[in-house]
Every structure is written in structure tokens, then in C-alpha cells.
Design a protein around this motif. Structure first.
Motif, PDB file in Angstrom:
ATOM      1  N   TYR C  41     -18.122 -59.396  21.942  1.00 53.04           N
ATOM      2  CA  TYR C  41     -17.906 -58.240  21.085  1.00 53.04           C
ATOM      3  C   TYR C  41     -18.784 -58.372  19.863  1.00 53.04           C
ATOM      4  O   TYR C  41     -18.896 -59.443  19.263  1.00 53.04           O
ATOM      5  CB  TYR C  41     -16.427 -58.206  20.683  1.00 53.04           C
ATOM      6  CG  TYR C  41     -15.985 -56.969  19.955  1.00 53.04           C
ATOM      7  CD1 TYR C  41     -16.003 -55.738  20.585  1.00 53.04           C
ATOM      8  CD2 TYR C  41     -15.510 -57.050  18.653  1.00 53.04           C
ATOM      9  CE1 TYR C  41     -15.563 -54.608  19.927  1.00 53.04           C
ATOM     10  CE2 TYR C  41     -15.069 -55.918  17.983  1.00 53.04           C
ATOM     11  CZ  TYR C  41     -15.095 -54.690  18.636  1.00 53.04           C
ATOM     12  OH  TYR C  41     -14.662 -53.577  17.987  1.00 53.04           O
ATOM     13  N   GLY C  42     -19.459 -57.285  19.518  1.00 48.12           N
ATOM     14  CA  GLY C  42     -20.295 -57.329  18.326  1.00 48.12           C
ATOM     15  C   GLY C  42     -20.944 -55.997  18.099  1.00 48.12           C
ATOM     16  O   GLY C  42     -20.995 -55.156  19.002  1.00 48.12           O
ATOM     17  N   GLY C  47     -26.337 -59.524  19.397  1.00 49.37           N
ATOM     18  CA  GLY C  47     -26.813 -60.552  20.318  1.00 49.37           C
ATOM     19  C   GLY C  47     -26.076 -60.595  21.649  1.00 49.37           C
ATOM     20  O   GLY C  47     -26.345 -61.476  22.465  1.00 49.37           O
ATOM     21  N   CYS C  48     -25.154 -59.645  21.887  1.00 45.84           N
ATOM     22  CA  CYS C  48     -24.369 -59.685  23.131  1.00 45.84           C
ATOM     23  C   CYS C  48     -25.276 -59.548  24.359  1.00 45.84           C
ATOM     24  O   CYS C  48     -25.184 -60.342  25.307  1.00 45.84           O
ATOM     25  CB  CYS C  48     -23.323 -58.568  23.142  1.00 45.84           C
ATOM     26  SG  CYS C  48     -22.090 -58.766  21.852  1.00 45.84           S
ATOM     27  N   GLU C 208     -17.985 -52.656  23.821  1.00 47.85           N
ATOM     28  CA  GLU C 208     -17.542 -52.121  22.537  1.00 47.85           C
ATOM     29  C   GLU C 208     -16.170 -51.488  22.680  1.00 47.85           C
ATOM     30  O   GLU C 208     -15.537 -51.152  21.693  1.00 47.85           O
ATOM     31  CB  GLU C 208     -18.521 -51.011  22.114  1.00 47.85           C
ATOM     32  CG  GLU C 208     -19.879 -51.503  21.718  1.00 47.85           C
ATOM     33  CD  GLU C 208     -20.014 -51.497  20.217  1.00 47.85           C
ATOM     34  OE1 GLU C 208     -19.955 -50.420  19.618  1.00 47.85           O
ATOM     35  OE2 GLU C 208     -20.144 -52.601  19.644  1.00 47.85           O
ATOM     36  N   ASP C 209     -15.775 -51.294  23.951  1.00 53.45           N
ATOM     37  CA  ASP C 209     -14.597 -50.497  24.245  1.00 53.45           C
ATOM     38  C   ASP C 209     -13.347 -51.372  24.205  1.00 53.45           C
ATOM     39  O   ASP C 209     -12.875 -51.863  25.223  1.00 53.45           O
ATOM     40  CB  ASP C 209     -14.796 -49.850  25.619  1.00 53.45           C
ATOM     41  CG  ASP C 209     -13.621 -48.987  26.016  1.00 53.45           C
ATOM     42  OD1 ASP C 209     -12.718 -48.804  25.188  1.00 53.45           O
ATOM     43  OD2 ASP C 209     -13.613 -48.524  27.158  1.00 53.45           O
ATOM     44  N   ASP C 224     -22.207 -62.098  15.597  1.00 49.83           N
ATOM     45  CA  ASP C 224     -22.714 -61.410  14.403  1.00 49.83           C
ATOM     46  C   ASP C 224     -24.051 -62.044  14.049  1.00 49.83           C
ATOM     47  O   ASP C 224     -24.123 -63.255  13.837  1.00 49.83           O
ATOM     48  CB  ASP C 224     -21.704 -61.563  13.255  1.00 49.83           C
ATOM     49  CG  ASP C 224     -22.098 -60.716  12.047  1.00 49.83           C
ATOM     50  OD1 ASP C 224     -23.025 -59.885  12.181  1.00 49.83           O
ATOM     51  OD2 ASP C 224     -21.481 -60.893  10.987  1.00 49.83           O
ATOM     52  N   GLY C 225     -25.102 -61.245  14.058  1.00 50.44           N
ATOM     53  CA  GLY C 225     -26.430 -61.763  13.724  1.00 50.44           C
ATOM     54  C   GLY C 225     -26.875 -62.880  14.641  1.00 50.44           C
ATOM     55  O   GLY C 225     -27.558 -63.810  14.209  1.00 50.44           O
ATOM     56  N   GLY C 226     -26.499 -62.818  15.922  1.00 49.96           N
ATOM     57  CA  GLY C 226     -26.933 -63.826  16.882  1.00 49.96           C
ATOM     58  C   GLY C 226     -26.135 -65.111  16.832  1.00 49.96           C
ATOM     59  O   GLY C 226     -26.499 -66.080  17.504  1.00 49.96           O
TER      60      GLY C 226
END
Lengths: 243, 189, 287
Positions: C41-42, C47-48, C208-209, C224-226
Motif C-alpha cells: 500500500y502506498g 514504489g509498489c 489502493e482499494d 513511502d518514497g521507496g
């Protein structure tokens, strides 16, 4: 895919390719002008008998402008002055021979296309152990072409709606090609990236022989037809060399 | 063949065919049916381009009859020359694309003329043959007329193809170009 | 199945794309176990997708760039050309755009689903059985003879998942596989993921769901941010305030609670974290 009827559709896909190659070879082997004309007539009759009238008509349509140009190029001499025009019998014969060659090859290949079933073709190639990748390229292109055409038309419409002028002179229209082509190419490359990864994960690059799912049956009739055409071509060459 | 080429080549061939469609829609007296071939060469090398050219001609032959298949040789020549142009930074700027387009057009035109004369007795696409006939009326022999009309058409057509391919390649985002090592040399950034 | 060998191990993995200034993945260390559904999740660019591509051995090979650190998928290095061959057919890889994942040569949905097993040289009988089972499992049997080019986006997405399901993969890597699915499609995807994990496969899914993933995911990894920002059971990670800083989102109910908390001054105790994640939790808490 709608099921295709007729002898051509039941034939092994390779037989149809051999027919086209044979027609192309014989067209240049048999003595002109009678030979090519007879070959064209034979091809057209065979196509009609096997229920491919559409292919005969389409081939004639493809060839019609070429026949006119051949006749003008070879059969009619002289300058722009209509009084200087001369009609050459030999020239017309040469044009007729060439026109018949094109007609025979076009007819045979459009019968092939009308009967072409991509899945059978892929399975036939896989069964023989020939290059599945080469067959993949041809069939994938046949599937991609209409999609790209639709996309090109959509981009053309969208750019026109955004005020792109596509109507002013040759130079203007050539310049208009860049904003039309660039999105098409960008889309193509993005799609190719995704597809390359998907194909790799789905084993298209795997070093094992692909399984043919439902290969077309190998019938004696197909084999005889292919050998007969091959023999005919060889005999034709031998005859022309010796005669 | 790598999955990358297996994914790229059908798209490049479809591009050749789609540009032919756009050219037709715009009413231009050109073919431009080698744009995909040239772009494939510039991105993935001359072998990718040559395969694109051969598949293009095969698929066109399936649609329109195998009569034009011998012109696959011209597609291969263009692909190899476009690969060479890419090695020499031939798509870096407009003048470079123009120069390479003229060179490729001259060579492709010469090969077209040879094929057109020996295999087709002088006919090629309708527009070109009309020019050929016009030239014979002006007093040229048929072989001369075929050569002049093929050269003229291909010079114009391939120059525009190279200019168009160069403009499109330069417009591609860095993110996309980074995936094709040949593109770096073609644009020599 | 948690005692099984890990299905996917990232050890200090950093991935840089050639045209980017910041790394797509920065020093990621992560172990994914078989039999679990792991939800990535992000926010966009967290980076997902890159993590999934690196796990499948597709980045940087297909994307350009450089990778450092070690990746092992099913015990094999997917970035080693020889290792890759052993992984083909064992990873179920699905990206967000279904149309560009089609084989490009199949005339029917059945052929599309049979494409990968045929490439791997399976015997015909096994291919037919696996394709039929995958179509049945995902409610696609009635579409089996349709041309994939004429399907809707949602139907196509199910066909793509089914074509991977036919391979019976040990590791699933899915990137937004529900983006074009309707409610019923998302529901069958959820039950499929749960069944696959129950069968012992490792399932890694970037989504995202939150409303679809909640209840089926055993673990959430917030990027977050890789970097891995949060990692744990979804109920505790999503109900806390930290997920808002890193990923800027959560379930619809939690979003409601959070905006209500932002409106009220002073914040009533009922609107403080942990946020309710489902409608049932919201009803239980506020009624």
C-alpha cells in the motif's frame, strides 16, 4: 472467429502457402504471354470452384490499375501529342503477360487470406517445430493492425479537434504528421513494454517446444497437392532450361 | 528472439500500416510505410528493423496479395541503413536526419528501380508508375523512366520518413528512451 | 504454512531507474511467506509497482536502471538469466492494464488462458484441464469462445488473472488487479486470493482499494518514497494515525472518521484513532 467453409479453409495452412509460392514461381516459368494468361485463368477458375469468388473479385480490383498502367507503359508509345501515339502489339502482349502474372499471384494469395485461420496456422507451426516466434510476429501483427488503425484515426480526430491544421498544402500536412505520429509511437512503446513483461512471464521466451493445442490434421490430399505443385515447378524449370 | 522484440516488432509493423492510413487520410502523395521500420532500427538495432520490414511486407501481402513481397528487400535495406544511421547519431538533429534520409532514399530508390524493372516490368505503386509513363512520353526509355521515377519518389519519401522518425524520437521522454540502448546513440545525447 | 520457506526475500534492495533522480526502491529488506496475502500500500510513486517488478526479475531488465542488494523469489535469484528460466510458470504476474498483457495472438478466451501452459510445453490434456478449471474458477466459462479483443476492461482483467491461475503459480505478484473490476468481480478476486493463499501460495498484491483488501490481507506493507514505512496486520496499521502520514488514505469509513475529527473542535473521544475500518465497526462504535 467464424468457422470458414470451403476446400481452402479445410486445407492445411501450409498447403495454401505452397499454392501461392507455386503460382508465383510458375507465373515466371511458363512462356509468355499464353502461359501466364492460362495460369491466371486456371487460378481464377480453381478459386471460383472452391467458393472463393470474393477473392477473385478483390484480386482483380487490386490489379486493375496495374493492368491499365502496364498497357499504357508497354503497349502505347509516342509523346504527348495524341497523333503521335502508336499501339504496339508486342508491348501489349508483354503487358498482358505481366498483368496475368500479377493476377494469378494476387488471386492465389487472397484465397489464402480468406481461408487464413491464425490459430490453426500457429498450431501447424508449433506441431512442425518450426519457429513459433516468426509465426507469432505475423499473427500478432494481424491482431495489432486494426487496433493501431483505430488509434491513429482517434488521434487524428483529437488533434483536429484541438485545432491542428491538416488541410493546408503538402508541407503543412507533412508537418501535421509529427503531432499525429508522436502519440502513436509513445503509446506503442508503452504497450510494448507491458506486453514484453507479460510475454516473458507467460513463457514465450521459454526454451521448450510449444504444445500445439489443436493442430490441423495431416491429410494425404494436402501432402499430394504440395508435392504435385513442387514437381510442377521443378518440371517447368527443367523444361524451360532444356527447350 | 527476446520477449522485448516479440512485443515491439508487431507494434512497429502496425505503426507502418497505421501511418499509411494517416497519410491516406491527409491526402499526401507519399507512402511513409517505413516509419515503424526506421524507428524499430533506431530503438532496437538494425536486426529488429529488418525483421519489422519483412513482417510488414508479409502482412501487407496477406491483405493485398503477395505481388509486392519482393519489395521486402527494400525494407531490409532501409532497416540496415537506419541502424547504421543510428550508430552515427543520425537522428540527433534535423539536418542530420535530412542528410541520412537523402542517402537512404537514393539507395532505396536504386534498389526499388531494379526490382520494379526485373520483377514487375516497370510498374510499382500507381502514383509512381504514372510518373514513369509521363517520363516515357517525354522521350526517356522505359528503364530510364523507371529509374528516375523510383529515385525521385524514394528520395522524397525516405527523407520525410527520416525527418519524421527523428522528430518523434527526439520527442520521446527520457524514461522511455532509457530502455533502448540504441536510442542513446541515435540521438547521441 | 507460516513455517514454510519464505517465498520472497528482499535484502537491502535499492532500485534506480536511469532517468530518475531518486531511487524507486531504497534499501528494502522484506520477507514474504507462503500461505499469506501481503498487501502493498502506498501513494503513487511510493514504489509498489517497482517492488513487484524487481521481485519478478523484470526491473531493471525491462525498465532500464540499476539494482543493488539481493532478491530471491521461491529460492531463486530472478535477476540471474539461468535462474529466470526456473521461475517461468511459477510466478503469477498481473499488471494494472489488462489489454497490454494479452498474448496478442489468441482468437478466443480459452486460447488466451491456454497460451502460457502451451508455451511451457505442457501436454494438451493437462493444458485443457487447467484452462477449463481456471475459467470455471473465475466465472469465465460462458466467455470461453469469445474473442478477447471484444471484451470489456473488467472481463479482460479477469481473463488475465485466469490465464495466470492456469499455471498454478507458487508466488502471485499482482499490481492493482481490481482496477477495472465491478463489485462482483472484486468479490471473486478476494475469494480467489484467499483460496490461493490457503493452497499455500504466497500472494503479494499492490492495491489502493482498501475496502477490497481489508479482510483478505494477512499483512500490510506501507511503502513511502521507496522505503518500508509501516508493516503489520492491516487492522492495527490502518486504524492508527501513522498510515495517514505515509500513504494518505485508508478505508472509506476511516476517511469519514478522520475528516469528522478534523471538523470537530475539541475532538470527541469517539473520533480519535484507532479509526473504524468497516461500516460494522463504525456502527458498533458510534451507535
Amino acid at each position: 472467429m467464424t468457422p470458414r467453409a470451403g476446400l481452402a479453409a479445410r486445407a492445411h495452412p501450409f498447403t495454401l502457402f505452397v499454392v501461392v509460392a507455386g503460382a508465383a514461381a510458375l507465373a515466371f516459368i511458363v512462356p509468355a504471354p499464353a502461359g501466364p494468361l492460362a495460369l491466371y485463368a486456371l487460378t481464377a477458375v480453381l478459386a471460383l470452384i472452391t467458393g472463393n469468388a470474393g477473392a477473385v473479385a478483390r484480386a482483380a480490383l487490386v490489379c486493375l490499375p496495374l493492368w491499365v498502367l502496364l498497357a499504357l507503359l508497354h503497349g502505347v508509345g509516342g509523346s504527348f501529342d495524341p497523333r503521335s501515339l502508336t499501339v504496339s502489339r508486342e508491348g501489349l502482349a508483354a503487358a498482358a503477360a505481366q498483368g496475368a502474372r500479377l493476377g494469378a499471384v494476387a488471386t492465389a494469395s487472397l484465397v489464402l487470406f480468406a481461408a487464413f485461420d491464425p490459430s490453426r496456422f500457429l498450431d501447424a507451426v508449433a506441431e512442425r517445430g518450426w519457429s513459433f516466434h516468426a509465426a507469432y510476429l505475423v499473427v500478432a501483427t494481424l491482431q495489432a493492425a486494426p487496433r493501431f488503425r483505430r488509434r491513429a484515426a482517434a488521434i487524428l480526430e483529437a488533434q483536429r479537434a484541438r485545432g491542428l491544421r491538416t488541410g493546408r498544402g503538402v508541407a503543412g500536412r507533412v508537418r501535421a504528421l509529427v503531432p499525429l505520429t508522436a502519440p502513436l509511437v509513445l503509446g506503442m512503446l508503452t504497450e510494448a513494454d507491458d506486453r514484453a513483461m507479460a510475454l516473458e512471464m507467460r513463457g514465450l521466451g521459454a526454451r521448450v517446444a510449444r504444445t500445439p493445442l489443436a493442430p490441423p490434421p495431416r491429410r494425404a490430399g494436402d501432402r499430394i497437392a504440395r508435392w504435385a505443385i513442387g514437381a510442377l515447378v521443378v518440371a517447368g524449370i527443367a523444361w524451360r532450361l532444356l527447350a | 528472439m527476446s520477449p522485448r522484440l516479440l512485443a515491439l516488432i508487431p507494434s512497429a509493423v502496425a505503426l507502418n500500416l497505421a501511418i499509411g492510413f494517416v497519410v491516406n487520410q491527409l491526402g499526401l502523395p507519399l507512402y511513409l510505410d517505413t516509419v515503424g521500420t526506421v524507428i524499430a532500427s533506431a530503438l532496437a538495432g538494425p536486426v529488429a528493423g529488418a525483421i519489422t520490414g519483412i513482417v510488414s511486407q508479409t502482412v501487407r501481402s496477406l491483405y493485398e496479395g503477395f505481388i509486392w513481397f519482393p519489395f521486402a528487400a527494400v525494407q531490409v535495406l532501409i532497416a540496415l541503413l537506419a541502424g547504421f544511421a543510428a550508430l552515427r547519431g543520425g537522428f540527433r538533429s534535423v539536418p542530420r536526419s535530412l542528410a541520412w534520409g537523402l542517402v537512404v532514399g537514393a539507395l532505396a530508390g536504386a534498389l526499388s528501380a531494379v526490382i520494379s524493372w526485373f520483377v514487375f516490368k516497370g510498374v510499382t505503386a500507381t502514383g509512381v508508375t504514372a510518373v514513369t509513363i509521363l517520363l516515357t512520353r517525354l522521350g526517356l526509355t522505359t528503364p530510364q523512366a523507371v529509374t528516375v521515377s523510383s529515385l525521385g519518389t524514394d528520395l522524397l519519401d525516405k527523407t520525410i520518413v527520416f525527418l519524421l522518425a527523428g522528430a518523434v524520437l527526439r520527442a520521446l521522454p527520457e524514461r522511455v528512451l532509457g530502455r533502448y540502448p540504441w536510442a542513446r546513440r541515435a540521438l547521441a545525447r | 504454512m507460516n513455517d514454510a520457506a519464505p517465498a520472497l526475500v528482499f535484502d537491502g534492495v535499492t532500485l534506480r531507474y536511469s532517468a530518475a533522480h531518486t531511487p524507486a526502491l531504497a534499501d528494502i529488506s522484506l520477507t514474504i511467506r507462503s500461505g499469506e496475502v501481503t498487501w502493498l500500500y502506498g501513494a503513487l510513486g511510493a514504489g509498489c509497482t517497482s517492488l513487484l517488478l524487481a521481485a519478478a526479475g523484470l526491473a531493471p531488465g525491462h525498465t532500464g536502471g540499476e539494482l543493488s542488494g539481493s532478491v530471491r523469489a521461491l529460492g531463486i535469484d530472478p535477476h540471474d538469466p539461468r535462474g529466470r528460466a526456473g521461475l517461468v510458470g511459477r510466478i503469477g504476474f498481473v499488471t494494472a492494464v489488462p489489454a497490454s498483457q494479452l498474448s496478442g495472438v489468441a482468437a478466443t478466451v480459452r486460447e488466451e488462458v491456454a497460451f502460457a501452459p502451451a508455451n511451457l510445453g505442457w501436454p494438451v490434456g493437462r493444458i485443457e484441464a487447467a484452462a477449463a478449471a481456471a475459467l470455471e474458477r473465475f466465472g469465465l466459462t460462458r466467455l470461453a469462445e469469445r474473442d478477447p479483443a471484444h471484451l470489456s476492461g473488467g472481463e479482460l482483467q479477469r481473463v488475465i488473472v485466469a490465464s495466470m491461475l492456469a499455471l498454478g503459480p507458487a508466488l502471485w505478484l499482482l499490481d492493482e488487479p481490481a482496477s477495472a473490476l465491478d463489485r462482483a468481480g472484486r468479490e471473486s478476486l478476494r475469494s480467489l486470493l484467499a483460496a490461493e493463499a490457503g493452497r499455500g501460495a504466497a500472494v503479494v498484491i499492490a492495491s489502493e482499494d482498501a475496502d477490497t483488501m481489508l479482510g483478505v490481507a494477512d499483512r500490510i506493507v506501507v511503502l513511502d518514497g521507496g522505503r518500508v514505512a509501516l508493516d503489520g496486520p492491516p487492522a492495527s496499521v490502518l486504524a492508527g494515525p501513522a498510515v495517514w502520514q505515509h500513504a494518505g488514505g485508508s478505508t472509506a469509513i476511516a476517511a469519514l472518521a478522520r475528516s469528522a475529527a478534523g471538523l470537530a473542535e475539541p475532538v470527541p473521544a469517539a473520533l480519535l484513532p484507532p479509526y473504524p475500518l468497516t461500516a460494522d465497526e463504525g456502527v458498533a462504535r458510534w451507535s
